[in-house]
Design an enzyme around this catalytic site. Structure first.
Site, short mmCIF file in Angstrom:
data_model
loop_
_atom_site.label_atom_id
_atom_site.label_comp_id
_atom_site.label_asym_id
_atom_site.label_seq_id
_atom_site.Cartn_x
_atom_site.Cartn_y
_atom_site.Cartn_z
N TRP A 261 0.82 -1.22 0.00
CA TRP A 261 0.00 0.00 0.00
C TRP A 261 0.85 1.27 0.00
CZ3 TRP A 261 -4.10 -1.15 4.44
CH2 TRP A 261 -4.94 -2.19 4.01
N LYS A 262 2.12 1.15 0.37
CA LYS A 262 3.00 2.32 0.49
C LYS A 262 2.40 3.30 1.50
CE LYS A 262 4.54 1.47 -4.18
NZ LYS A 262 5.24 1.98 -5.34
N HIS B 281 12.83 -2.32 -0.71
CA HIS B 281 12.06 -1.70 -1.80
C HIS B 281 12.88 -0.55 -2.40
CE1 HIS B 281 8.96 0.40 -4.01
NE2 HIS B 281 8.28 -0.73 -3.97
N GLU C 12 12.09 2.29 -3.33
CA GLU C 12 11.82 3.62 -2.75
C GLU C 12 12.59 3.80 -1.45
OE1 GLU C 12 7.54 3.27 -2.87
OE2 GLU C 12 7.64 3.32 -5.06
N GLY D 247 1.79 -2.59 -6.27
CA GLY D 247 1.65 -1.28 -5.63
C GLY D 247 0.27 -0.69 -5.92
N GLY D 248 0.21 0.17 -6.94
CA GLY D 248 -1.02 0.91 -7.23
C GLY D 248 -2.28 0.05 -7.30
#
Ligand code: PEP
Length: 252
Positions: free
Chosen positions: A10-11, A96, A98, A235-236
């Protein structure tokens, strides 16, 4: 037989209430038709305990998106592997791109995180992948090999069995650009060969290697049909229950 997995990441999205509702919605869909793969929800720390309480553990497993590289103590704002485990979460996503790019997580830091996660009984979804310039220079194999070697190859074979690898080409994350199924298969097979050279064929055969990068319901079936692609890190498309389910349903 290695596990097939579809894991959401979900980040930094969803309030606590939104996250619990999303988890309940995913759980309700899967309760009607049991998934043919392991389903994991990777959530921010604040959601973990509530999401664990709101899903059926037989249908949905829960993962953190990170944990600290220190065991405990005066590290304001950090969350340890032991704390993650105490929520009932079973997995943690580490490495990850990011985290590597925005928070300076090096192989050395990730090695410590992996050790602490395993010592605290968490399974690790370990992300690797090259950036666009490296792909354009055809360096993707050496990049992923170094990432795996530097952060994971100090583990025993038994410890390594608690690792799920996620190949995520950075140029495909959140960009709408997906690796072709042939590109994904080629590098997944290469990653498996790197694992085999270190731990032997049996361990390599048993290692789940996920693909991540703009995976959605429309491309998941072709990607997951590749012999060395064992599912996805999403992710999205994990932020809406129906979209996420569309990917899970690629495993029939
Ligand atoms: C990810 O960040 O792990 C990811 C795969 O993102 P997306 O699916 O949005 O590309």
């Amino acid at each position: 037989m290695r596990k097939k997995i579809v894991a959401g990441n979900w980040k930094m999205n969803n309030t606590l209430q939104e996250g619990v509702k999303l988890a309940q919605d995913v759980n309700a869909i899967l309760a009607k038709e049991a998934p043919k793969c392991t389903v994991i929800l990777g959530t921010p720390f604040i959601h973990l305990a509530d999401v664990v309480r709101n899903v059926d553990n037989k249908l949905v497993k829960v993962s953190a998106e990170n944990c600290a590289d220190k065991e405990k103590g005066a590290y304001t704002g950090e969350v340890s592997a032991a704390m993650v485990k105490s929520t009932g979460a079973e997995y943690v996503i580490l490495g990850h791109s990011e985290r590597r790019a925005y928070y300076g997580e090096t192989d050395e830091i990730l090695k410590n995180k992996v050790d602490l996660a395993l010592a605290n009984g968490l399974q690790v979804i370990f992300c690797i992948g090259e950036v666009l310039e490296q792909r354009e220079a055809n360096q993707q194999n050496e990049v992923v090999k170094a990432q795996v070697e530097n952060a994971l190859f100090h583990l025993s074979a038994e410890q390594f069995s608690q690792i799920v690898l996620a190949y995520e080409p950075v140029w495909a994350i959140g960009t709408g650009k997906t690796a072709t199924s042939a590109q994904a298969e080629e590098i997944h097979a290469y990653i498996r060969s790197v694992v085999a050279a270190k731990y032997g064929n049996q361990v390599a055969d048993d290692t789940t290697i996920l693909y991540g990068g703009s995976c959605k319901a429309s491309n998941a079936p072709e990607l997951f049909a590749q012999p060395d692609v064992d599912g996805g890190l999403i992710g999205g498309a994990s932020l809406k229950a129906e979209d996420f389910h569309g990917i899970i349903a690629a495993f029939k």
